[in-house]
Design an enzyme around this catalytic site. Structure first.
Site, PDB file in Angstrom:
ATOM      1  N   LYS A  65       0.741  -1.296   0.018  1.00  0.00           N
ATOM      2  CA  LYS A  65      -0.052  -0.170   0.004  1.00  0.00           C
ATOM      3  C   LYS A  65       0.913   1.261   0.079  1.00  0.00           C
ATOM      4  O   LYS A  65       0.520   2.352  -0.620  1.00  0.00           O
ATOM      5  CB  LYS A  65      -0.925   0.039   1.089  1.00  0.00           C
ATOM      6  N   ASP A 102      -9.968   3.389   2.582  1.00  0.00           N
ATOM      7  CA  ASP A 102     -10.203   2.500   3.834  1.00  0.00           C
ATOM      8  C   ASP A 102     -10.778   3.340   4.769  1.00  0.00           C
ATOM      9  O   ASP A 102     -11.643   2.848   5.556  1.00  0.00           O
ATOM     10  CB  ASP A 102      -8.768   2.114   4.411  1.00  0.00           C
TER      11      ASP A 102
END
Ligand code: ATR
Length: 285
Positions: A65, A102
């Site tokens: 990520k 997220d």
């Protein structure tokens, strides 16, 4: 045929393919979503290759990520603040846009299942990537946040990074991860969020904070989804708290990724939840 997928290492455990494939079938999209195991040294080639092949998008999972950030041609404001990308959009004009869903996924799941995340006092446990996304989204939605973490310096760094530009009324404080350090803070918070791995294997029998501090006035979110009920969630429910696990955040970050790729919402959130819950049932002991 549109091409999508998730890149990570390991990748076989990822629930993104089942969730997205169910949604793609329901939407009758001419598209396929696959898991891709990528080695660190092949990451840049994988991104460039997908762009050349005309992929629509990727999701990105552990451990890439942060590593994909410099490979993007653009970052959304969420990806910039969080410093990590979990969703990539490949545009026809060659742009490779990094986004992070997220935090939005966390807020949407909380609103969907338990409460509107606004004007709350929150305690976030942990200071890793997930905490960064959750703290920044809670701050920007107008909540006050305290952070606690095993490694206090990491929490202090997170608070410092995220306080830049935050309103003075949304100050992000750091407290010690001990009964003494937490007692007064926990007594004042409405929402407790665990973002650490304490509660999943091999820490099944541990709680990220002392359980005696959690009382019926708290709303508790544990972003772990395997096991479905951690020790923290079990205790929270026993004392009468409203509580939720990480399945909602997992599904909602996927919904937000879909919206980023296509500017439309997947046909059925319920089917995506069911796909995840089925897959979890098959893998749990
Ligand atoms: P993620 O991207 O999922 O947030 P991460 O960046 O590895 O993963 O962060 C994991 C978090 O869980 C960190 O806050 C970590 O604490 P440290 O910063 O002290 O490492 C926390 N964590 C992991 N294992 C832990 C344990 N056994 N006890 C307490 N905290 C733990």
């Amino acid at each position: 045929m549109e091409l999508l997928g998730v890149i990570g290492n390991p990748i076989s455990h990822s629930l993104s393919p089942v969730m997205h494939s169910v949604a793609l079938a329901e939407a009758k999209k001419q598209a396929i979503y696959l898991p891709f195991l990528v080695q660190a040294e092949g990451l840049a080639a994988a991104i460039k290759g997908a762009a050349s092949l005309g992929f629509t998008g990727f999701n990105v999972t552990i451990p890439f990520k942060e590593q994909v950030v410099p490979l993007m041609t653009e970052l959304t404001s969420e990806a910039k603040v969080i410093g990590a990308v979990n969703t990539i959009k490949f545009e026809k004009n060659g742009k490779i846009i990094g986004h992070n869903t997220d935090g939005q996924g966390f807020l949407a799941s909380l609103a969907d299942e338990l409460m509107e995340p606004k004007d709350l006092n929150c305690l976030v446990i942990g200071a890793g990537g997930a905490a960064r996304a959750i703290v920044s989204s809670l701050l920007s939605a107008g909540n006050d946040v305290c952070i606690t973490n095993r490694t206090k310096e990491r929490a202090e760094k997170l608070a410092k990074d995220l306080n830049v530009g935050a309103s003075e009324h949304r100050i992000c404080n750091v407290v010690d991860l001990s009964v003494e350090g937490l007692k007064d803070v926990v007594a004042q918070v409405d929402l407790i969020v665990n973002t650490t791995s304490v509660g999943m294997a091999p820490y099944f029998n541990q709680s990220p904070i002392p359980l005696e501090l959690v009382t019926s006035k708290h709303v508790v979110v544990d972003i772990i989804y395997n096991p479905e009920e951690t020790l923290l969630l079990k205790h929270a429910r026993q004392v009468g708290c409203k509580a939720q696990n990480g399945v909602g955040m997992l599904v909602w970050q996927a919904i937000k990724a879909w919206e980023f790729w296509w500017n439309e919402t997947p046909p059925s959130k319920v089917s995506m939840f069911e796909a995840v819950q089925d897959a979890l049932r098959k893998t749990s002991p």
